[in-house]
Design a protein around this motif. Structure first.
Motif, mmCIF file in Angstrom:
data_model
loop_
_atom_site.group_PDB
_atom_site.id
_atom_site.type_symbol
_atom_site.label_atom_id
_atom_site.label_comp_id
_atom_site.label_asym_id
_atom_site.label_seq_id
_atom_site.Cartn_x
_atom_site.Cartn_y
_atom_site.Cartn_z
ATOM 1 N N CYS A 74 0.871 -1.180 0.000
ATOM 2 C CA CYS A 74 0.000 0.000 0.000
ATOM 3 C C CYS A 74 0.904 1.225 0.000
ATOM 4 O O CYS A 74 1.464 1.600 1.040
ATOM 5 C CB CYS A 74 -0.911 0.014 1.216
ATOM 6 N N LYS A 84 -6.080 -1.627 0.456
ATOM 7 C CA LYS A 84 -6.440 -1.010 -0.823
ATOM 8 C C LYS A 84 -7.952 -1.082 -1.024
ATOM 9 O O LYS A 84 -8.583 -2.071 -0.665
ATOM 10 C CB LYS A 84 -5.733 -1.723 -1.979
ATOM 11 N N LYS A 85 -8.476 -0.021 -1.646
ATOM 12 C CA LYS A 85 -9.910 -0.001 -1.924
ATOM 13 C C LYS A 85 -10.186 0.929 -3.102
ATOM 14 O O LYS A 85 -10.112 2.151 -2.977
ATOM 15 C CB LYS A 85 -10.704 0.457 -0.700
ATOM 16 N N PHE A 87 -7.658 3.563 -3.966
ATOM 17 C CA PHE A 87 -7.243 4.352 -2.803
ATOM 18 C C PHE A 87 -6.661 3.433 -1.739
ATOM 19 O O PHE A 87 -6.917 2.224 -1.726
ATOM 20 C CB PHE A 87 -8.439 5.109 -2.194
ATOM 21 N N GLU A 102 -7.067 2.867 2.116
ATOM 22 C CA GLU A 102 -8.012 3.188 3.187
ATOM 23 C C GLU A 102 -7.368 2.880 4.531
ATOM 24 O O GLU A 102 -6.961 1.758 4.797
ATOM 25 C CB GLU A 102 -9.305 2.383 3.024
ATOM 26 N N THR A 140 -8.060 3.149 8.649
ATOM 27 C CA THR A 140 -9.077 3.385 9.677
ATOM 28 C C THR A 140 -8.449 3.278 11.060
ATOM 29 O O THR A 140 -7.622 2.396 11.302
ATOM 30 C CB THR A 140 -10.245 2.378 9.577
ATOM 31 N N GLY A 167 -6.802 13.671 -0.559
ATOM 32 C CA GLY A 167 -7.396 12.618 0.244
ATOM 33 C C GLY A 167 -8.724 13.041 0.840
ATOM 34 O O GLY A 167 -9.253 14.118 0.552
ATOM 35 N N GLU A 168 -9.241 12.192 1.683
ATOM 36 C CA GLU A 168 -10.513 12.459 2.353
ATOM 37 C C GLU A 168 -10.490 11.814 3.730
ATOM 38 O O GLU A 168 -9.965 10.713 3.901
ATOM 39 C CB GLU A 168 -11.678 11.891 1.539
ATOM 40 N N THR A 182 -11.781 7.386 9.253
ATOM 41 C CA THR A 182 -11.394 6.738 8.012
ATOM 42 C C THR A 182 -10.700 7.752 7.110
ATOM 43 O O THR A 182 -11.236 8.832 6.856
ATOM 44 C CB THR A 182 -12.620 6.160 7.280
ATOM 45 N N TYR A 213 -8.643 8.339 3.381
ATOM 46 C CA TYR A 213 -8.391 7.814 2.042
ATOM 47 C C TYR A 213 -7.308 8.644 1.372
ATOM 48 O O TYR A 213 -7.345 9.884 1.405
ATOM 49 C CB TYR A 213 -9.657 7.863 1.180
#
Length: 425
Positions: free
Chosen positions: A315, A351-352, A355, A357, A359, A403-404, A418, A420
């Motif tokens: 990642c 990975k998602k 992105f 991720e 958490t 990102g977010e 979370t 991203y």
């Protein structure tokens, strides 16, 4: 009329400043003068209607006594409202006004203009900017108007209410139209007030940012000076051959932490003057997470909290390493401080959909919806000694790298953060 318009304008402008402040401090000296001056003329108009050329005044019949009673009640409500600005007083005021106007309609059928008063009963509640009260007054007025028009239709032969009986359908349509117009006025005014309230909140947020930037600029120099001195001495000790390798390694760790502290100061300064130069590199998220959690593990154990890490391989993200470390340290440290003794903090990464991720989950006290809404604003913190800048800086770091970051929390059930970031190519 000009006095009433002036009083309305004063009410409207004051509400725009802040709704809660409006409800508490509405009656300033200037507004009181407008209000009581308007109230004086309203009471004079009520008295003139009661005693001047009133055919019932000489007989003191039940109708006149009811008129007198409701005139007194109306005047008392007007005079008491500045001192008792409660929802109950507003409700009583609207009900008394409605009954008073309908009483006038039935007592003086020869005065055709009384039907106009019936149409504008909901307008009274608009002055209070109370949506529930307005809808209540609309429903109440529609109910009373239905009864009134039914009575006129069934019991009157056109002698008393000829202006209604000759065109009952037209009068009903006019009445419904007036209620619709009042609803549109109330809706448009409410929407405008909401927009201005949002604009005002945005302005307050901007002022907080400006204050934060000025504060950062003022203290940065004073903070950097002692850091520079401490860092210089540590570098000297690190190069001292009399110190063993273990001691030098500790000095090296302390120097790196001071570098991180300097970077934090730079981030704080970026609130007033964003940095244009950021050195990024391709980072293995798993390695960085393990590095940060190892650093914070002792801090967690001091609170009897254990940090569990579940991170996938490969990642990679493109980011400044110090900023990424700072982001993870802030969020994980917050999770530890929000947790009860013995609780664990879980950090996952994977990975998602293009992105990475990340958490961070704790089982702490959690946050309410109101607290979540204010999270990230400067100087707002749930910690007794917090500044509210940590989450704000984290938001800036995440947004700077496309990102977010989201927060999912509820009282007593913990919090999940979370994050991203786009996968590095």
């Amino acid at each position: 009329m000009l006095i009433l318009i002036g009083a309305w304008q004063q009410w409207l402008n004051f509400w725009f400043e802040e709704k809660e402040l409006y409800m508490k401090d509405f009656m300033t000296d200037t507004n009181l003068k407008y209000y009581y001056l308007s109230t004086f003329f309203i009471i004079v108009a009520i008295a003139l209607g009661l005693f001047v050329l009133n055919p019932r005044v000489c007989n003191l019949e039940i109708g006149f006594l009811l008129h007198l009673l409701f005139a007194i009640l109306q005047s008392v409500c007007l005079l008491l409202y500045p001192k008792f600005r409660t929802s109950s007083i507003r409700l009583i005021f609207v009900i008394v006004s409605a009954l008073f106007f309908y009483l006038l309609f039935f007592l003086y059928p020869e005065t055709g203009s009384t039907i106009i008063l019936l149409c504008f009963i909901p307008a009274i509640s608009i002055l209070f900017f109370d949506a529930k009260l307005f809808y209540f007054s609309i429903i109440l007025n529609s109910f009373l108007a239905t009864i009134t028009f039914s009575i006129v239709k069934l019991s009157d032969n056109g002698d008393l209410y000829s202006y209604i009986g000759h065109d009952l359908i037209g009068n009903i349509i006019n009445f419904l139209g007036s209620q619709l117009v009042l609803f549109l006025i109330f809706y448009a005014t409410s929407e405008r007030i909401k927009r201005l309230q949002l604009y005002y909140e945005s302005m307050k947020h901007s002022e907080r940012l400006k204050t934060t930037g000025l504060l950062a600029a003022a203290v940065a120099h004073e903070i950097r000076n002692p850091l520079t001195v401490v860092k210089g001495y540590l570098q000297l000790y690190e190069q001292n051959n009399a110190i063993d390798d273990k001691g030098k390694k500790n000095f090296s760790i302390m120097i790196k932490e001071l570098d991180s502290a300097e970077q934090v100061i730079s981030q704080l300064l970026s609130l007033s003057k964003p940095s244009k130069e950021n050195t990024t590199e391709k980072l293995d998220v798993k390695l960085v997470i393990h590095s940060v959690t190892d650093l914070l593990q002792s801090y967690g154990l001091s609170h009897r909290n254990y940090i569990e890490v579940f991170a996938e391989e490969d990642c990679y993200i493109e980011i400044n390493k110090i900023e990424f470390n700072q982001l993870l340290v802030n969020i994980i440290k917050n999770a530890i401080e929000a947790s009860a003794c013995g609780d664990s903090i879980t950090v996952t990464a994977g990975k998602k959909e293009g992105f990475v991720e990340i958490t961070i989950t704790d089982k702490g006290q959690g946050m309410s919806a109101e607290e979540l809404e204010l999270l990230g604003t400067p100087f707002y913190s749930l910690k007794s000694k917090g500044t509210g800048l940590g989450i704000m800086i984290c938001n800036n770091i995440v947004s700077n790298y496309n990102g977010e970051m989201t927060f999912n929390s509820s009282k007593g059930k913990g919090t999940t953060v979370t994050i991203y970031f786009p996968l590095a190519k």
